[in-house]
Scaffold this active site. Sequence first.
Site, mmCIF file in Angstrom:
data_model
loop_
_atom_site.group_PDB
_atom_site.id
_atom_site.type_symbol
_atom_site.label_atom_id
_atom_site.label_comp_id
_atom_site.label_asym_id
_atom_site.label_seq_id
_atom_site.Cartn_x
_atom_site.Cartn_y
_atom_site.Cartn_z
ATOM 1 N N GLY A 33 -5.533 -6.374 -7.994
ATOM 2 C CA GLY A 33 -5.945 -5.535 -6.863
ATOM 3 C C GLY A 33 -7.286 -5.997 -6.319
ATOM 4 O O GLY A 33 -7.370 -6.859 -5.432
ATOM 5 N N LYS A 43 0.866 -1.176 0.000
ATOM 6 C CA LYS A 43 0.000 0.000 0.000
ATOM 7 C C LYS A 43 0.906 1.230 0.000
ATOM 8 O O LYS A 43 2.035 1.178 0.493
ATOM 9 C CB LYS A 43 -0.867 -0.053 1.262
ATOM 10 C CG LYS A 43 -1.723 1.154 1.434
ATOM 11 C CD LYS A 43 -3.085 0.896 2.030
ATOM 12 C CE LYS A 43 -3.950 2.145 1.841
ATOM 13 N NZ LYS A 43 -4.147 2.490 0.421
ATOM 14 N N GLY A 93 -11.729 -2.873 -10.684
ATOM 15 C CA GLY A 93 -12.421 -4.121 -11.015
ATOM 16 C C GLY A 93 -12.634 -4.257 -12.520
ATOM 17 O O GLY A 93 -12.176 -3.414 -13.302
ATOM 18 N N ASN A 131 3.206 6.478 -6.583
ATOM 19 C CA ASN A 131 1.770 6.664 -6.758
ATOM 20 C C ASN A 131 1.534 8.124 -7.119
ATOM 21 O O ASN A 131 1.398 8.983 -6.254
ATOM 22 C CB ASN A 131 1.024 6.272 -5.475
ATOM 23 C CG ASN A 131 -0.482 6.408 -5.629
ATOM 24 O OD1 ASN A 131 -0.958 6.838 -6.681
ATOM 25 N ND2 ASN A 131 -1.212 6.044 -4.591
ATOM 26 N N GLY A 153 -8.666 -4.695 -13.115
ATOM 27 C CA GLY A 153 -9.772 -5.616 -13.388
ATOM 28 C C GLY A 153 -9.395 -7.055 -13.651
ATOM 29 O O GLY A 153 -10.204 -7.822 -14.181
ATOM 30 N N ILE A 187 -3.090 0.736 -14.867
ATOM 31 C CA ILE A 187 -3.507 2.089 -14.567
ATOM 32 C C ILE A 187 -3.908 2.209 -13.092
ATOM 33 O O ILE A 187 -4.226 1.212 -12.447
ATOM 34 C CB ILE A 187 -4.750 2.497 -15.430
ATOM 35 C CG1 ILE A 187 -5.887 1.495 -15.212
ATOM 36 C CG2 ILE A 187 -4.408 2.648 -16.872
ATOM 37 C CD1 ILE A 187 -7.209 1.831 -15.859
ATOM 38 N N CYS A 232 -3.304 9.052 -7.269
ATOM 39 C CA CYS A 232 -4.385 8.682 -6.357
ATOM 40 C C CYS A 232 -5.576 9.617 -6.534
ATOM 41 O O CYS A 232 -5.439 10.828 -6.388
ATOM 42 C CB CYS A 232 -3.913 8.718 -4.901
ATOM 43 S SG CYS A 232 -5.264 8.274 -3.777
HETATM 44 C C1 LIG Z 1 -9.260 -0.480 -1.842
HETATM 45 C C2 LIG Z 1 -8.215 -0.001 -2.789
HETATM 46 C C3 LIG Z 1 -7.088 0.667 -2.312
HETATM 47 C C4 LIG Z 1 -6.096 1.110 -3.189
HETATM 48 N N1 LIG Z 1 -4.995 1.743 -2.690
HETATM 49 C C5 LIG Z 1 -3.985 2.102 -3.537
HETATM 50 C C6 LIG Z 1 -2.784 2.667 -3.024
HETATM 51 O O1 LIG Z 1 -2.580 2.823 -1.810
HETATM 52 N N2 LIG Z 1 -1.823 3.035 -3.941
HETATM 53 C C7 LIG Z 1 -1.969 2.855 -5.290
HETATM 54 O O2 LIG Z 1 -1.060 3.199 -6.067
HETATM 55 N N3 LIG Z 1 -3.109 2.294 -5.794
HETATM 56 C C8 LIG Z 1 -4.097 1.915 -4.949
HETATM 57 N N4 LIG Z 1 -5.229 1.319 -5.462
HETATM 58 C C9 LIG Z 1 -5.339 1.116 -6.924
HETATM 59 C C10 LIG Z 1 -4.901 -0.301 -7.351
HETATM 60 O O3 LIG Z 1 -3.543 -0.541 -7.095
HETATM 61 C C11 LIG Z 1 -5.164 -0.536 -8.848
HETATM 62 O O4 LIG Z 1 -4.393 0.375 -9.602
HETATM 63 C C12 LIG Z 1 -6.633 -0.367 -9.231
HETATM 64 O O5 LIG Z 1 -7.484 -0.788 -8.205
HETATM 65 C C13 LIG Z 1 -6.992 -1.133 -10.507
HETATM 66 O O6 LIG Z 1 -6.723 -2.517 -10.350
HETATM 67 P P1 LIG Z 1 -7.855 -3.594 -9.902
HETATM 68 O O7 LIG Z 1 -9.029 -3.382 -10.802
HETATM 69 O O8 LIG Z 1 -7.184 -4.923 -10.046
HETATM 70 O O9 LIG Z 1 -8.185 -3.270 -8.479
HETATM 71 C C14 LIG Z 1 -6.242 0.883 -4.593
HETATM 72 C C15 LIG Z 1 -7.366 0.205 -5.064
HETATM 73 C C16 LIG Z 1 -8.350 -0.247 -4.200
HETATM 74 C C17 LIG Z 1 -9.535 -0.974 -4.737
#
Ligand SMILES: Cc1cc2nc3c(=O)[nH]c(=O)nc-3n(C[C@H](O)[C@H](O)[C@H](O)COP(=O)(O)O)c2cc1C
Length: 308
Positions: A266, A45, A217, A127, A245, A191, A130
């Site tokens: 993620g 994180k 997602g 990051n 996703g 992304i 955000c």
């Molecule tokens: C609950 C949650 C917390 C996240 N926290 C961070 C974070 O601290 N730093 C970061 O670079 N991305 C963060 N993300 C983004 C994810 O790393 C990722 O880029 C994004 O969710 C798309 O991937 P996914 O669809 O597999 O979740 C977070 C995503 C979610 C859902």
Amino acid sequence: MVDLKVKVLGVNFRNPIIIASGPGGFGDELRKHLDFSKIGGFITKTVTLNPKEGNAPPRIVDTHGGILNSVGLQNPGIEKFVENIIPQLKDLDTNIFVSIGGDSPEEFKTVAQIIDNFQFIKGIELNLSCPNVSKGGLLFSKDPTLLNHIVSLVTNVTNKPIIAKLTPEVTDITEFAKVAIEGGADGISLINCPQGLRIDINTGLPYLRRGIGGLSGPAIKPIALAKIYQVRDKFPDIPIIGVGGVMTYEDILEFAMAGANLVAIGTGIMINPKLPEEVLPKLMEFLESKGINRYEEIVGIAHKGGLG
Ligand SMILES: Cc1cc2nc3c(=O)[nH]c(=O)nc-3n(C[C@H](O)[C@H](O)[C@H](O)COP(=O)(O)O)c2cc1C
């Protein structure tokens, strides 16, 4: 046996599956469910200089094909991270990458300098995108001057591989990838969550306390694939971490074929924390059925005439 190994960013990965920054926290919960020795890597994180409490709840709401989150970079700050979290991370049998963030470019630099002291950490993800904080956040990867400034500041204080994580919310992603690469980034993560909103029709108010959140997602998978495809097209050799996703082995194949060297999961681990290890046999089976001996052969194959 299909060879899933990936060598990228100067690091050997046992396979291309890694955990995306955020949903896996710092690994303490996830390690109870997932065997880290089966996956290629883990991105923590995001850590910032000072502790952050994150945003007020509700911070997560469901939507079709994904979730909206508004966690707001909750983390204990770099001092406590070093004291309490670094010793636990050291035990995880996989490549560890630390995601860092900040309210200002100088904050990124200070945090990177501290992380640089720990040899077992294989790299740093910035990051820069955000969607859930009021200072910095998204702005850093929408403003080319700031983006270049942050990446150059960080690359000057560490020799560790630096990965710039970008937002998809720009007109031409390749322009921003170019700026990050010129600033010294060794790789690009594509992304971070695009912004999204849901309204509770019974109150007439947003579900999330902060209003707008970040969408993740399966709903964002085609966006992630498009951005990866575009960056791979312009930069045939830049290491790319694909994220957005991923839920199945087929998703991993699509990311790889679009150009991702590594594929991060993620939201998928929030639904099934074993997902990263469960997809591996099916991934190998598919490659074998196509007569492909090495995973790396399919990376970016969509740009090279496909499977032929
Ligand atoms: C609950 C949650 C917390 C996240 N926290 C961070 C974070 O601290 N730093 C970061 O670079 N991305 C963060 N993300 C983004 C994810 O790393 C990722 O880029 C994004 O969710 C798309 O991937 P996914 O669809 O597999 O979740 C977070 C995503 C979610 C859902």
